[in-house]
Motif scaffolding. Structure first.
Motif, PDB file in Angstrom:
ATOM      1  N   THR A  92       0.828  -1.206   0.000  1.00  0.00           N
ATOM      2  CA  THR A  92       0.000   0.000   0.000  1.00  0.00           C
ATOM      3  C   THR A  92       0.865   1.260   0.000  1.00  0.00           C
ATOM      4  O   THR A  92       0.592   2.222  -0.732  1.00  0.00           O
ATOM      5  CB  THR A  92      -0.934   0.006   1.221  1.00  0.00           C
ATOM      6  N   ILE A  93       1.903   1.248   0.823  1.00  0.00           N
ATOM      7  CA  ILE A  93       2.816   2.399   0.862  1.00  0.00           C
ATOM      8  C   ILE A  93       3.530   2.556  -0.479  1.00  0.00           C
ATOM      9  O   ILE A  93       3.739   3.676  -0.966  1.00  0.00           O
ATOM     10  CB  ILE A  93       3.834   2.234   2.009  1.00  0.00           C
ATOM     11  N   SER A  94       3.883   1.446  -1.100  1.00  0.00           N
ATOM     12  CA  SER A  94       4.532   1.489  -2.413  1.00  0.00           C
ATOM     13  C   SER A  94       3.609   2.113  -3.460  1.00  0.00           C
ATOM     14  O   SER A  94       4.062   2.861  -4.336  1.00  0.00           O
ATOM     15  CB  SER A  94       4.932   0.070  -2.834  1.00  0.00           C
ATOM     16  N   LYS A  95       2.306   1.827  -3.371  1.00  0.00           N
ATOM     17  CA  LYS A  95       1.349   2.434  -4.303  1.00  0.00           C
ATOM     18  C   LYS A  95       1.315   3.949  -4.125  1.00  0.00           C
ATOM     19  O   LYS A  95       1.230   4.696  -5.115  1.00  0.00           O
ATOM     20  CB  LYS A  95      -0.047   1.853  -4.066  1.00  0.00           C
ATOM     21  N   MET A  96       1.374   4.403  -2.888  1.00  0.00           N
ATOM     22  CA  MET A  96       1.402   5.843  -2.647  1.00  0.00           C
ATOM     23  C   MET A  96       2.658   6.461  -3.243  1.00  0.00           C
ATOM     24  O   MET A  96       2.620   7.542  -3.849  1.00  0.00           O
ATOM     25  CB  MET A  96       1.338   6.131  -1.147  1.00  0.00           C
ATOM     26  N   SER A  97       3.782   5.780  -3.077  1.00  0.00           N
ATOM     27  CA  SER A  97       5.046   6.265  -3.626  1.00  0.00           C
ATOM     28  C   SER A  97       4.984   6.359  -5.149  1.00  0.00           C
ATOM     29  O   SER A  97       5.436   7.346  -5.747  1.00  0.00           O
ATOM     30  CB  SER A  97       6.183   5.339  -3.194  1.00  0.00           C
ATOM     31  N   GLN A  98       4.412   5.341  -5.779  1.00  0.00           N
ATOM     32  CA  GLN A  98       4.297   5.340  -7.232  1.00  0.00           C
ATOM     33  C   GLN A  98       3.346   6.429  -7.717  1.00  0.00           C
ATOM     34  O   GLN A  98       3.543   7.014  -8.791  1.00  0.00           O
ATOM     35  CB  GLN A  98       3.822   3.976  -7.717  1.00  0.00           C
ATOM     36  N   LEU A  99       2.317   6.711  -6.916  1.00  0.00           N
ATOM     37  CA  LEU A  99       1.379   7.776  -7.277  1.00  0.00           C
ATOM     38  C   LEU A  99       2.090   9.126  -7.267  1.00  0.00           C
ATOM     39  O   LEU A  99       1.887   9.966  -8.157  1.00  0.00           O
ATOM     40  CB  LEU A  99       0.210   7.778  -6.294  1.00  0.00           C
ATOM     41  N   LEU A 100       2.936   9.335  -6.274  1.00  0.00           N
ATOM     42  CA  LEU A 100       3.705  10.581  -6.228  1.00  0.00           C
ATOM     43  C   LEU A 100       4.654  10.664  -7.414  1.00  0.00           C
ATOM     44  O   LEU A 100       4.794  11.714  -8.045  1.00  0.00           O
ATOM     45  CB  LEU A 100       4.490  10.666  -4.915  1.00  0.00           C
ATOM     46  N   LYS A 101       5.311   9.551  -7.725  1.00  0.00           N
ATOM     47  CA  LYS A 101       6.246   9.536  -8.858  1.00  0.00           C
ATOM     48  C   LYS A 101       5.535   9.858 -10.160  1.00  0.00           C
ATOM     49  O   LYS A 101       6.064  10.567 -11.023  1.00  0.00           O
ATOM     50  CB  LYS A 101       6.912   8.166  -8.954  1.00  0.00           C
ATOM     51  N   GLU A 102       4.314   9.359 -10.307  1.00  0.00           N
ATOM     52  CA  GLU A 102       3.534   9.602 -11.517  1.00  0.00           C
ATOM     53  C   GLU A 102       3.194  11.077 -11.690  1.00  0.00           C
ATOM     54  O   GLU A 102       3.235  11.612 -12.798  1.00  0.00           O
ATOM     55  CB  GLU A 102       2.250   8.772 -11.461  1.00  0.00           C
ATOM     56  N   HIS A 103       2.882  11.754 -10.589  1.00  0.00           N
ATOM     57  CA  HIS A 103       2.420  13.141 -10.677  1.00  0.00           C
ATOM     58  C   HIS A 103       3.521  14.168 -10.441  1.00  0.00           C
ATOM     59  O   HIS A 103       3.404  15.301 -10.909  1.00  0.00           O
ATOM     60  CB  HIS A 103       1.276  13.373  -9.679  1.00  0.00           C
ATOM     61  N   ASP A 104       4.528  13.821  -9.693  1.00  0.00           N
ATOM     62  CA  ASP A 104       5.594  14.783  -9.402  1.00  0.00           C
ATOM     63  C   ASP A 104       6.903  14.020  -9.194  1.00  0.00           C
ATOM     64  O   ASP A 104       7.335  13.783  -8.069  1.00  0.00           O
ATOM     65  CB  ASP A 104       5.243  15.587  -8.154  1.00  0.00           C
ATOM     66  N   GLU A 105       7.527  13.648 -10.297  1.00  0.00           N
ATOM     67  CA  GLU A 105       8.740  12.832 -10.208  1.00  0.00           C
ATOM     68  C   GLU A 105       9.889  13.595  -9.562  1.00  0.00           C
ATOM     69  O   GLU A 105      10.738  13.005  -8.879  1.00  0.00           O
ATOM     70  CB  GLU A 105       9.157  12.336 -11.598  1.00  0.00           C
ATOM     71  N   GLU A 106       9.918  14.894  -9.745  1.00  0.00           N
ATOM     72  CA  GLU A 106      10.985  15.685  -9.116  1.00  0.00           C
ATOM     73  C   GLU A 106      10.926  15.571  -7.598  1.00  0.00           C
ATOM     74  O   GLU A 106      11.951  15.348  -6.938  1.00  0.00           O
ATOM     75  CB  GLU A 106      10.862  17.161  -9.533  1.00  0.00           C
TER      76      GLU A 106
END
Length: 468
Positions: free
Chosen positions: A351-365
């Motif tokens: 679940t935490i990994s999904k949150m991390s990937q969501l952030l990467k998708e929208h704001d990779e910087e």
């Protein structure tokens, strides 16, 4: 270039300039906070796991306690407070009795009145249109009039959409909970006493001296207090004692800043007893999970809302209603509480990994800066955000507003929760990009006050700008 991955709506001046006024809802106040003080040691890479900052100044020491955090989810689960926590935040208002809107709520009184009228109109229908109810509730349910209590019960499928079935369904569920309590909260001595009465009646009248007493040979193995058998009610009782004591300690620490939950008044003690009953019954009905510290924080908003319903029947049965809604709400998150599933595809790590990937998708910087440059592992802050449904990060009135959105999303509360967590990072991106490991960890473990309406607005934008 990394910035090309950032959508135009996200990479605009609203996130970096304090002079630009974004379109409604109002902009976040979190961008105006002063830089957080540095933690004592940069080497403290596992950080601390602070308990919820008190939303009002309180003399109760439990309001200023902290919980430890360790790298693995199984050991990061909330532990007994051991260290002093951050300073208390702002004073909490009673969201159901105070007039006016919250300082952090961007909705206007006119909008609240209009939405309240629409919700009341929807609730007056014989058959509730759940799609419309979800749409209205996702924008925030106005406080008062008992609307939130009824809407939450509908959103959690406790009340059927057919109002004609409400009376029978409520009677059935409340009767079922009463049986749960009678069966699961019974002291073993009570079981033994009934056994004695039953045996006495079978043997006929006895003398006054031995009436109601059994000889040792007549007491079955499972009912003897010294029995170590797996089926012994006394052995099970002693095994449950540790969990019950933990529940009792946690319930007494629940929102020490609110008279509803804390204090010496009869009502506060009655409310604590209700919370304990619900958690004990849940633990005994769910032996695979039982009780995990922190469940009391998830239970509290439900019971508070249902207990403050203007409908006297709902108030009298708030404990039973809360139990079933708590079970339904936790069903979507129960895997996060199961240590055996921590490393599975449905566990908390995933679940935490999904949150991390969501952030990467929208704001990779921002993702790169947090996880690669400063090495702030999301487990250090997101574990608590996710498992406790953000109840430790905001004051009580704001929690209710956030939960209006969580419960009303047709995709389910977990996907919405992850978007809100991601939006929390985006709202403080300027400070995070300027911070190092210590500063960022401190900021995220004690999230600054923010405009909740704007936070939910950004979270919804993440849904609409998701990549296929």
């Amino acid at each position: 270039m990394v910035n090309k991955r950032i959508p135009d709506w996200l990479n605009n001046s609203m996130w970096s300039s304090s002079t630009t006024t974004p379109p409604p809802p109002p902009k976040s106040q979190s961008e105006y906070q002063s830089s957080p003080p540095q933690s004592p040691s940069h080497d403290d890479r596992i950080g601390t796991y602070p308990s919820k900052p008190s939303s009002v100044t309180s003399s109760d020491s439990s309001a200023n306690e902290r919980r430890e955090s360790l790298p693995s989810p199984s050991s990061m689960r909330p532990e007994s407070p051991s260290k002093p926590g951050p300073a208390p935040r702002t004073e909490v208002r009673d969201p159901l009795t105070s007039s006016g809107s919250s300082d952090n709520d961007g909705s206007s009184p006119v909008e609240d009145v209009s939405r309240q009228a629409q919700l009341l109109q929807e609730l007056s229908r014989k058959i509730i249109n759940m799609g419309e109810l979800q749409r209205l509730a996702s924008q925030g349910i106005p406080d008062g009039a008992g609307i939130r209590s009824t809407v939450w019960k509908l959103l959690l499928a406790y009340l059927p959409v057919d109002k004609g079935l409400w009376s029978s369904e409520l009677a059935k569920k409340r009767s079922q909970y009463k049986l749960f309590k009678e069966d699961l909260l019974k002291n073993p001595s009570e079981v033994t006493r009934k056994l004695e009465e039953s045996t006495s009646s079978q043997n006929g009248e006895q003398t006054r001296d031995d009436k109601g007493l059994l000889s040792r040979s007549e007491i079955p193995e499972g009912e003897h207090p010294l029995s170590l058998g797996k089926t012994s009610i006394w052995n099970q009782f002693f095994q449950d004692t540790e969990i019950i004591e933990q529940i009792d300690r946690d319930v007494k620490r629940t929102h020490p800043d609110m008279h509803f939950f804390s204090g010496d008044s009869a009502s506060a003690k009655a409310n604590q007893d209700a919370l304990k009953n619900i958690l004990i019954v849940y633990a005994k009905l769910n032996p695979g999970i039982r009780y995990v510290q922190g469940m009391n924080e998830i239970l509290a908003p439900l019971f508070y809302v249902f207990k403050n319903d203007p409908n006297e029947d709902f108030v009298m049965n708030a404990e039973a209603d809360t139990f079933f809604c708590f079970v339904e709400l936790l069903s979507g998150f129960r895997d996060n509480f199961c240590k055996q599933l921590d490393n599975s595809v449905v566990g908390i790590r995933s679940t935490i990994s999904k949150m991390s990937q969501l952030l990467k998708e929208h704001d990779e910087e921002l993702w790169r800066h947090l996880e690669l440059t400063t090495k702030v592992n999301p487990q250090f802050y997101a574990f608590r955000w996710i498992t406790l449904l953000l109840t430790q990060e905001f004051n009580f009135a704001d929690i209710l507003h956030i939960w209006d959105t969580l419960l009303s999303d047709h995709e389910g509360p977990q996907e919405t929760l992850l978007r809100i967590c991601c939006a929390m990072l985006i709202l403080v991106r300027r400070r995070l990009l300027a911070g190092d490991f210590t500063a960022n960890l401190k900021l995220l473990q004690s999230y600054p006050s923010t405009n909740i309406s704007h936070l939910l607005y950004v979270a919804n934008k993440l849904r609409s700008h998701s990549t296929p």
